[in-house]
Design a protein around this motif. Structure first.
Motif, mmCIF file in Angstrom:
data_model
loop_
_atom_site.group_PDB
_atom_site.id
_atom_site.type_symbol
_atom_site.label_atom_id
_atom_site.label_comp_id
_atom_site.label_asym_id
_atom_site.label_seq_id
_atom_site.Cartn_x
_atom_site.Cartn_y
_atom_site.Cartn_z
ATOM 1 N N ILE A 36 -2.951 3.055 -6.902
ATOM 2 C CA ILE A 36 -3.059 2.108 -6.166
ATOM 3 C C ILE A 36 -4.494 1.688 -5.137
ATOM 4 C CG2 ILE A 36 -0.731 1.726 -6.151
ATOM 5 C CD1 ILE A 36 -0.569 2.991 -3.404
ATOM 6 N N ASP A 37 -4.709 0.717 -4.711
ATOM 7 C CA ASP A 37 -5.930 0.569 -3.848
ATOM 8 C C ASP A 37 -5.784 0.596 -2.528
ATOM 9 O OD1 ASP A 37 -4.942 -1.966 -3.746
ATOM 10 O OD2 ASP A 37 -6.324 -3.061 -4.806
ATOM 11 N N HIS A 38 -4.357 0.599 -2.104
ATOM 12 C CA HIS A 38 -4.152 0.592 -0.673
ATOM 13 C C HIS A 38 -2.480 0.779 -0.444
ATOM 14 C CE1 HIS A 38 -2.652 -3.600 -1.367
ATOM 15 N NE2 HIS A 38 -2.072 -3.505 -0.275
ATOM 16 N N LEU A 39 -2.305 1.136 0.715
ATOM 17 C CA LEU A 39 -0.784 1.354 1.159
ATOM 18 C C LEU A 39 -0.464 0.501 2.433
ATOM 19 C CD1 LEU A 39 -0.543 5.234 0.890
ATOM 20 C CD2 LEU A 39 0.842 3.652 -0.002
ATOM 21 N N SER A 40 0.478 -0.289 2.397
ATOM 22 C CA SER A 40 1.015 -1.003 3.341
ATOM 23 C C SER A 40 2.106 -0.385 4.412
ATOM 24 C CB SER A 40 1.749 -2.311 2.845
ATOM 25 O OG SER A 40 0.370 -3.205 2.070
ATOM 26 N N GLY A 41 1.966 -0.393 5.347
ATOM 27 C CA GLY A 41 3.047 0.087 6.449
ATOM 28 C C GLY A 41 4.209 -0.817 6.328
#
Length: 209
Positions: A186-191
């Motif tokens: 994945i390219d980012h993680l979301s809180g």
């Protein structure tokens, strides 16, 4: 495993090692003794497990340090904008309800929870579990051990935890009462939940040095 007097400074062999050392004191240290033990050995990365055994870990390599710096910077910048809590780097250590004293690579705590402590208490290891923790797997870490540490964070009160294996471009998301979720490439993680709004960009962390 060797036994050391609780007031003794630890000197490790002057050799390159990837090993993690475990030390059992003559008796379990109380919180004051443990803090003083860590203060006497500032060059070491020291934690304590729930059984009172001391764990000494090897220092991080350059690439792990770079990745951790990027992670901490992103969390700190978001935390300042958000204003509801405080972000901490890998130097912060917490005394958990089960008696373990652990340091995550990055963490976040609501300001309302920090207000209960005096200025002097905040200079020591806080007796609480952070709301949000992130751990990076380094070349010296083994996945099962890292996963066990993440479960310990969740079992002691963390609302969300991310375990990042950058070399494999894999993230394990930990939530209370649920099995970890595995995310790959994945390219980012979301809180979410308590840290909703935080977005961790993973490009530099994946790339490394």
């Amino acid at each position: 495993m060797k036994a050391y007097p609780k007031n003794m400074q630890v000197v490790l062999p002057d050799v390159e090692t990837r090993a993690t050392f475990e030390i059992r004191a003559e008796r379990p240290m109380d919180e004051e003794e443990y803090f003083e033990f860590c203060a006497r050995n500032p060059e070491l990365r020291i934690e304590r497990n729930a059984h009172g055994e001391i764990i000494i870990m090897p220092p991080a390599g350059a690439e792990t340090g770079f990745r951790n710096s990027d992670l901490t910077a992103q969390l700190a910048m978001w935390s300042k904008r958000d204003g509801r809590g405080r972000a901490f780097d890998s130097n912060a250590e917490y005394v958990l309800p089960n008696g373990a004293a652990l340091s995550p690579d990055a963490s976040w705590v609501q300001s309302s929870r920090l207000e209960q402590f005096t200025k002097e208490q905040k200079k020591r290891f806080l007796p609480l579990c952070p709301d949000f923790v992130v751990e990076l797997i380094s070349p010296t870490d083994r996945l099962p051990k890292a996963q066990a540490k993440m479960r310990q964070w969740i079992d002691n009160g963390a609302a969300l935890g991310w375990l990042i294996d950058a070399d494999r471009r894999t993230v394990y998301v930990y939530r209370p009462g649920r099995e970890p979720e595995e995310l790959v490439n994945i390219d980012h993680l979301s809180g979410e939940g308590i840290v909703e709004g935080f977005r961790l960009e993973l490009g530099e962390i994946w790339k490394g040095l």
